[in-house]
Design a protein around this motif. Structure first.
Motif, PDB file in Angstrom:
ATOM      1  N   LEU A 132      34.833  86.074   4.394  1.00 21.07           N
ATOM      2  CA  LEU A 132      34.789  84.644   4.180  1.00 21.07           C
ATOM      3  C   LEU A 132      33.459  84.360   3.770  1.00 21.07           C
ATOM      4  N   LEU A 133      32.486  85.008   4.700  1.00 21.33           N
ATOM      5  CA  LEU A 133      31.012  84.658   4.357  1.00 21.33           C
ATOM      6  C   LEU A 133      30.740  84.998   2.909  1.00 21.33           C
ATOM      7  N   CYS A 189      37.393  80.772  15.636  1.00 21.00           N
ATOM      8  CA  CYS A 189      36.668  79.476  15.315  1.00 21.00           C
ATOM      9  C   CYS A 189      35.730  79.580  14.180  1.00 21.00           C
ATOM     10  N   THR A 190      34.982  80.731  14.244  1.00 21.17           N
ATOM     11  CA  THR A 190      34.022  81.106  13.224  1.00 21.17           C
ATOM     12  C   THR A 190      34.686  81.467  11.754  1.00 21.17           C
ATOM     13  N   VAL A 191      35.901  81.755  11.953  1.00 18.52           N
ATOM     14  CA  VAL A 191      36.675  82.113  10.741  1.00 18.52           C
ATOM     15  C   VAL A 191      37.110  80.908  10.017  1.00 18.52           C
ATOM     16  N   LEU A 192      37.725  80.060  10.930  1.00 21.78           N
ATOM     17  CA  LEU A 192      38.275  78.674  10.742  1.00 21.78           C
ATOM     18  C   LEU A 192      37.006  77.838   9.892  1.00 21.78           C
ATOM     19  N   ALA A 193      35.948  77.907  10.616  1.00 20.19           N
ATOM     20  CA  ALA A 193      34.715  77.024  10.002  1.00 20.19           C
ATOM     21  C   ALA A 193      34.295  77.605   8.557  1.00 20.19           C
ATOM     22  N   LEU A 194      34.350  78.986   8.756  1.00 17.39           N
ATOM     23  CA  LEU A 194      33.918  79.559   7.266  1.00 17.39           C
ATOM     24  C   LEU A 194      34.969  79.325   6.217  1.00 17.39           C
ATOM     25  N   ARG A 195      36.107  79.592   6.627  1.00 18.60           N
ATOM     26  CA  ARG A 195      37.094  79.291   5.829  1.00 18.60           C
ATOM     27  C   ARG A 195      37.023  77.584   5.120  1.00 18.60           C
TER      28      ARG A 195
END
Lengths: 248, 287
Positions: free
Chosen positions: A35-36, A103-109
């Motif tokens: 995602l990054l 949450c990191t995945v969600l935020a990056l998405r």
């Protein structure tokens, strides 16, 4: 004059396809690193289009939003091993490793998905966007025109609001109170003049449209948009990449 | 000269209002004229402008009687879009009458509505912008322009449709003196060089008087005076009764006239006034 780049010259629909491809990819990519990378690719496109500096404030806002999103969500996930607790004595504010990851995945998405929008807006003339929607997607011109006109009127309304604010301050009206109810009450004397001015303005606009033969039948466009080889190539590349991401 | 606009016994009431905005109004404008129409607020200037370009009765409802004929067409029986090719309209608020984001798009808008092919639009845009002296602004964003420049864009947008007459409703009311003068100079040029017929509805009498060939005064929806501006400015009582602006140069020379010191035509501009004073001083042996 805006700085021209290949991105500015692409057909608006090509850029919409790119935006949708990024959204699709963001949904299918699972890890924080992919995602990054996706987000980095959006920034790279902005950089190649020479609008990185221009969209930076919008990107900062979106990053802030993603950060807030992260903070709201991270305390709600209870699964996994607890990494740390905000208030250990009361057991409130547990953060788990699963929560952090999700949450990191969600935020990056969210960040990757939304970051295409400022790039899209910065490289496309709103009028061209309208023409693209009218000619290629067969949206009735009237609706497209309405959309662009409302966008155009926002800064004008903002100016008008400032004027009304100043006029009321000059008459000694306090609009800065901390009390919530007082602030809501203060909106009415602001909204009313703004509404009246807008109605008068829209009347003038309607009359102006009338006297320039608006809506009298089929119309032509000063800048017809051609779907060029570069557009076909870019669209194909976006679709292909999105497909690959889905398959993997 | 050929008659271009003929208003015959036109009366108009807004909605249910018992007071007419225009009352049995008669007006004739011939091709090539530069007519100024003035009057206090509420005298019917805007209503008259809307009656000329067909917004009344097509768009603005109300009770009306009489006729407005433009280039042989009865406005009540001709759609606004057809009238738009004969009458170019410019309004007061430079912000609300513009529809596009840049100058070129703005001027093209009316042409797009007429479904003109692109090859025909480009030279017309060029021509219209040149006529009002803003060719260099062609690719600028409207946001960056001053009020005076925006009004000139609005005039160019009207001119691109190649109208027979330009009707302007207080085009300078939101402009500073410099912007006002710029617009007036453009109108003079359009009238003199391009033989465009112009109807200018305006409250700023001092700014308008030097440019127009004929001044029509409205009061409560009627024409109360119709003469060359110098003649009307001689009638101090009329100016005062209508609450019209009294241009200072003309007012000064009227005082001289009353004192029996001056007998020539009233000057309208500071330049003319200076010249007349010089002549007067020379005659009286003051200088």
């Amino acid at each position: 004059m805006p700085p021209a780049s290949f991105l500015h010259n692409l057909h608006p629909l090509t850029k919409v396809v790119w935006s949708l491809a990024v959204v699709t990819a963001a949904f299918f990519l699972q890890g924080p690193l992919p995602l990054l990378l996706l987000w980095a690719s959006v920034l790279a496109v902005a950089g190649a289009g020479k609008v990185l500096r221009q969209v930076l404030p919008a990107l900062k806002g979106l990053a802030l939003l993603a950060g807030l999103f992260f903070l709201f969500q991270v305390f709600l996930i209870r699964e996994g091993n607890t990494v740390f607790t905000l208030f250990p004595a009361k057991g409130i504010g547990q953060v788990t490793d699963v929560g952090l990851y999700a949450c990191t995945v969600l935020a990056l998405r969210m960040l990757a998905m939304t970051s295409t929008i400022p790039v899209l807006l910065a490289t496309t003339n709103p009028k061209d966007m309208v023409v693209a929607f009218v000619e290629k997607l067969k949206v009735p011109y009237l609706y497209a025109f309405m959309l662009v006109t409302s966008l155009r009127f926002i800064p004008i309304l903002q100016e008008q609001l400032d004027l009304v604010l100043q006029a009321q301050r000059a008459r000694g009206r306090d609009l800065e109170g901390r009390n919530f109810i007082k602030r809501v009450k203060a909106v009415v004397p602001l909204a009313l003049p703004l509404l009246l001015v807008s109605i008068r303005r829209s009347r003038t606009l309607a009359i102006s449209l009338e006297t320039r033969g608006f809506g009298s039948g089929p119309r032509t466009h000063l800048r017809p948009l051609a779907f060029r080889p570069a557009d076909i190539a870019a669209t194909a590349a976006c679709l292909l990449l999105a497909f690959l991401v889905i398959l993997l | 000269m050929e008659t271009l606009i003929e208003v015959q016994n036109f009366t108009f009431y807004y909605g249910e209002s018992p007071v007419p905005a225009l009352a049995d109004l008669n007006l004739t404008v011939r091709r090539g004229e530069f007519v100024g129409i003035t009057g206090p607020t509420g005298a019917g200037k805007t209503t008259l402008a809307l009656a000329l370009n067909g917004v009344i009765p097509h768009f603005q409802g109300g009770r009306w009687s009489g006729r407005v004929v433009v280039a042989g067409m009865d406005t009540a029986e001709t759609p606004c879009s057809r009238l738009a090719r004969i009458i170019g309209s410019v309004f007061q608020d430079p912000e609300a009458q513009l529809v596009a984001t840049d100058v070129e798009e703005e001027v093209a808008f009316g042409l797009e509505n007429q479904a003109l092919p692109r090859e025909e639009m480009l030279p017309r845009i060029e021509e219209a912008l040149t006529m009002v002296g803003i060719r260099d602004l062609r690719h600028r964003s409207l946001k960056e322009l001053s009020g005076g420049q925006k009004q000139r864009v609005a005039i160019a947008a009207a001119l691109a449709m190649r109208p027979a007459v330009l009707v302007l409703d207080e085009p300078t009311s939101e402009l500073d003196p410099q912007g006002t003068q710029d617009v007036m100079e453009v109108l003079r040029l359009l009238n003199r060089e391009h033989h465009l017929t112009i109807v200018l509805l305006e409250q700023k009498l001092a700014a308008m008087a030097p440019y127009i060939s004929r001044l029509v005064c409205l009061h409560e929806g009627r024409v109360v005076a119709d003469a060359p501006p110098r003649e009307i400015l001689r009638r101090e009582k009329l100016l005062r009764e209508l609450g019209l602006e009294d241009p200072p140069v003309a007012a000064f020379f009227r005082q001289l006239q009353r004192a029996g010191l001056y007998s020539r035509d009233l000057p309208l501009t500071v330049e003319e006034g200076r010249e007349e004073l010089g002549r007067l001083f020379a005659k009286e042996g003051i200088l």
